[in-house]
Design a protein around this motif. Structure first.
Motif, mmCIF file in Angstrom:
data_model
loop_
_atom_site.group_PDB
_atom_site.id
_atom_site.type_symbol
_atom_site.label_atom_id
_atom_site.label_comp_id
_atom_site.label_asym_id
_atom_site.label_seq_id
_atom_site.Cartn_x
_atom_site.Cartn_y
_atom_site.Cartn_z
ATOM 1 N N MET A 1 0.851 -1.180 0.000
ATOM 2 C CA MET A 1 0.000 0.000 0.000
ATOM 3 C C MET A 1 0.893 1.238 0.000
ATOM 4 O O MET A 1 1.807 1.352 0.801
ATOM 5 C CB MET A 1 -0.881 -0.019 1.248
ATOM 6 C CG MET A 1 -1.786 1.177 1.356
ATOM 7 S SD MET A 1 -3.004 0.978 2.654
ATOM 8 C CE MET A 1 -2.141 1.662 4.023
ATOM 9 N N ASN A 2 0.617 2.165 -0.917
ATOM 10 C CA ASN A 2 1.480 3.337 -0.980
ATOM 11 C C ASN A 2 1.020 4.389 0.014
ATOM 12 O O ASN A 2 -0.103 4.395 0.480
ATOM 13 C CB ASN A 2 1.543 3.903 -2.413
ATOM 14 C CG ASN A 2 0.273 4.596 -2.840
ATOM 15 O OD1 ASN A 2 -0.135 5.558 -2.216
ATOM 16 N ND2 ASN A 2 -0.341 4.128 -3.903
ATOM 17 N N PHE A 29 6.333 4.137 -3.064
ATOM 18 C CA PHE A 29 5.845 3.805 -4.403
ATOM 19 C C PHE A 29 5.443 2.339 -4.525
ATOM 20 O O PHE A 29 5.179 1.849 -5.624
ATOM 21 C CB PHE A 29 6.885 4.177 -5.462
ATOM 22 C CG PHE A 29 6.977 5.668 -5.677
ATOM 23 C CD1 PHE A 29 5.966 6.352 -6.342
ATOM 24 C CD2 PHE A 29 8.052 6.382 -5.194
ATOM 25 C CE1 PHE A 29 6.044 7.721 -6.525
ATOM 26 C CE2 PHE A 29 8.137 7.758 -5.382
ATOM 27 C CZ PHE A 29 7.124 8.429 -6.049
ATOM 28 N N ASP A 30 5.384 1.658 -3.390
ATOM 29 C CA ASP A 30 4.891 0.281 -3.333
ATOM 30 C C ASP A 30 5.652 -0.640 -4.284
ATOM 31 O O ASP A 30 5.057 -1.404 -5.039
ATOM 32 C CB ASP A 30 3.387 0.252 -3.615
ATOM 33 C CG ASP A 30 2.732 -1.039 -3.168
ATOM 34 O OD1 ASP A 30 3.262 -1.692 -2.252
ATOM 35 O OD2 ASP A 30 1.691 -1.413 -3.752
ATOM 36 N N ILE A 31 6.976 -0.540 -4.221
ATOM 37 C CA ILE A 31 7.838 -1.369 -5.064
ATOM 38 C C ILE A 31 8.498 -2.412 -4.163
ATOM 39 O O ILE A 31 9.244 -2.058 -3.248
ATOM 40 C CB ILE A 31 8.919 -0.512 -5.761
ATOM 41 C CG1 ILE A 31 8.249 0.515 -6.678
ATOM 42 C CG2 ILE A 31 9.901 -1.393 -6.523
ATOM 43 C CD1 ILE A 31 9.183 1.570 -7.219
ATOM 44 N N LEU A 75 11.336 4.694 -10.772
ATOM 45 C CA LEU A 75 12.044 4.172 -9.608
ATOM 46 C C LEU A 75 12.172 2.653 -9.702
ATOM 47 O O LEU A 75 13.234 2.096 -9.406
ATOM 48 C CB LEU A 75 11.349 4.571 -8.303
ATOM 49 C CG LEU A 75 12.017 4.076 -7.027
ATOM 50 C CD1 LEU A 75 13.461 4.562 -6.927
ATOM 51 C CD2 LEU A 75 11.218 4.507 -5.811
ATOM 52 N N ALA A 76 11.128 1.984 -10.131
ATOM 53 C CA ALA A 76 11.181 0.525 -10.299
ATOM 54 C C ALA A 76 12.252 0.154 -11.328
ATOM 55 O O ALA A 76 13.007 -0.811 -11.147
ATOM 56 C CB ALA A 76 9.816 -0.012 -10.714
ATOM 57 N N ARG A 77 12.335 0.930 -12.383
ATOM 58 C CA ARG A 77 13.344 0.693 -13.426
ATOM 59 C C ARG A 77 14.751 0.903 -12.854
ATOM 60 O O ARG A 77 15.659 0.102 -13.107
ATOM 61 C CB ARG A 77 13.086 1.633 -14.595
ATOM 62 C CG ARG A 77 14.017 1.471 -15.756
ATOM 63 C CD ARG A 77 13.575 2.390 -16.888
ATOM 64 N NE ARG A 77 14.633 2.588 -17.833
ATOM 65 C CZ ARG A 77 14.702 3.594 -18.675
ATOM 66 N NH1 ARG A 77 13.745 4.507 -18.693
ATOM 67 N NH2 ARG A 77 15.706 3.703 -19.510
ATOM 68 N N ALA A 78 14.947 1.971 -12.076
ATOM 69 C CA ALA A 78 16.253 2.243 -11.470
ATOM 70 C C ALA A 78 16.649 1.119 -10.518
ATOM 71 O O ALA A 78 17.795 0.653 -10.534
ATOM 72 C CB ALA A 78 16.220 3.582 -10.739
ATOM 73 N N TYR A 79 15.710 0.675 -9.702
ATOM 74 C CA TYR A 79 15.985 -0.430 -8.773
ATOM 75 C C TYR A 79 16.345 -1.696 -9.554
ATOM 76 O O TYR A 79 17.331 -2.368 -9.256
ATOM 77 C CB TYR A 79 14.779 -0.678 -7.866
ATOM 78 C CG TYR A 79 14.874 -1.966 -7.097
ATOM 79 C CD1 TYR A 79 15.743 -2.093 -6.023
ATOM 80 C CD2 TYR A 79 14.111 -3.072 -7.465
ATOM 81 C CE1 TYR A 79 15.857 -3.286 -5.325
ATOM 82 C CE2 TYR A 79 14.216 -4.270 -6.779
ATOM 83 C CZ TYR A 79 15.090 -4.370 -5.708
ATOM 84 O OH TYR A 79 15.196 -5.550 -5.032
#
Length: 113
Positions: A1-2, A29-31, A75-79
Motif C-alpha cells: 500500500m502506498n 511507491f509500493d515497489i 524508480l522501479a526501473r532504477a531499482y
C-alpha cells in the motif's frame, strides 16, 4: 500500500518531501525490494532514479496520479537496473566513468620529452 493518497490533503510533492531513504521511496511507491540489493546500491539506485526523472523532462503538467505512476515506473526501473547488474557495470557516478588508468597507453617518447 502506498503512502500517497490525494484524500490525505497532500500533493505528491508534499508527500515526497517526507521521504529520506531509498527504502522510504521504494515503500512509498509500493515497489517490492530485496533489502541487501538496496543496502549495497542505495546511492546508485537513487542517482539512477534522478537521472531517469531528468530524462523524462517536465512532469509538472501531468495530473497527480499520472505523475505518481511515472515516478513509480522510473524508480522501479532504477531499482531493477541494480538487481540485474551492479554498480561497476552500470557506471552511475562519474568515478566509474573514468578510463581505467592501468589500461592507458603512454608511448615512451612522451615520457622522455
Amino acid at each position: 500500500m502506498n503512502a500517497f493518497s490525494p484524500e490525505d490533503g497532500l500533493t505528491l510533492d508534499e508527500a515526497m518531501e517526507e521521504l529520506v531513504s531509498a527504502e522510504d521511496f521504494l515503500e512509498f511507491f509500493d515497489i517490492p525490494f530485496d533489502i541487501p540489493v538496496v543496502q549495497v546500491n542505495r546511492l546508485h539506485i537513487m542517482q539512477r532514479y534522478h537521472d531517469y526523472l531528468t530524462q523524462a523532462g517536465d512532469l509538472d503538467s501531468h495530473e497527480e496520479e499520472a505523475r505518481y505512476n511515472i515516478f513509480r515506473q522510473l524508480l522501479a526501473r532504477a531499482y531493477q537496473d541494480f538487481v540485474d547488474s551492479d554498480a561497476l557495470t552500470e557506471k552511475v557516478f562519474k568515478v566509474f566513468k573514468r578510463n581505467d588508468p592501468k589500461s592507458t597507453f603512454v608511448p615512451i617518447e612522451q615520457l622522455l620529452s
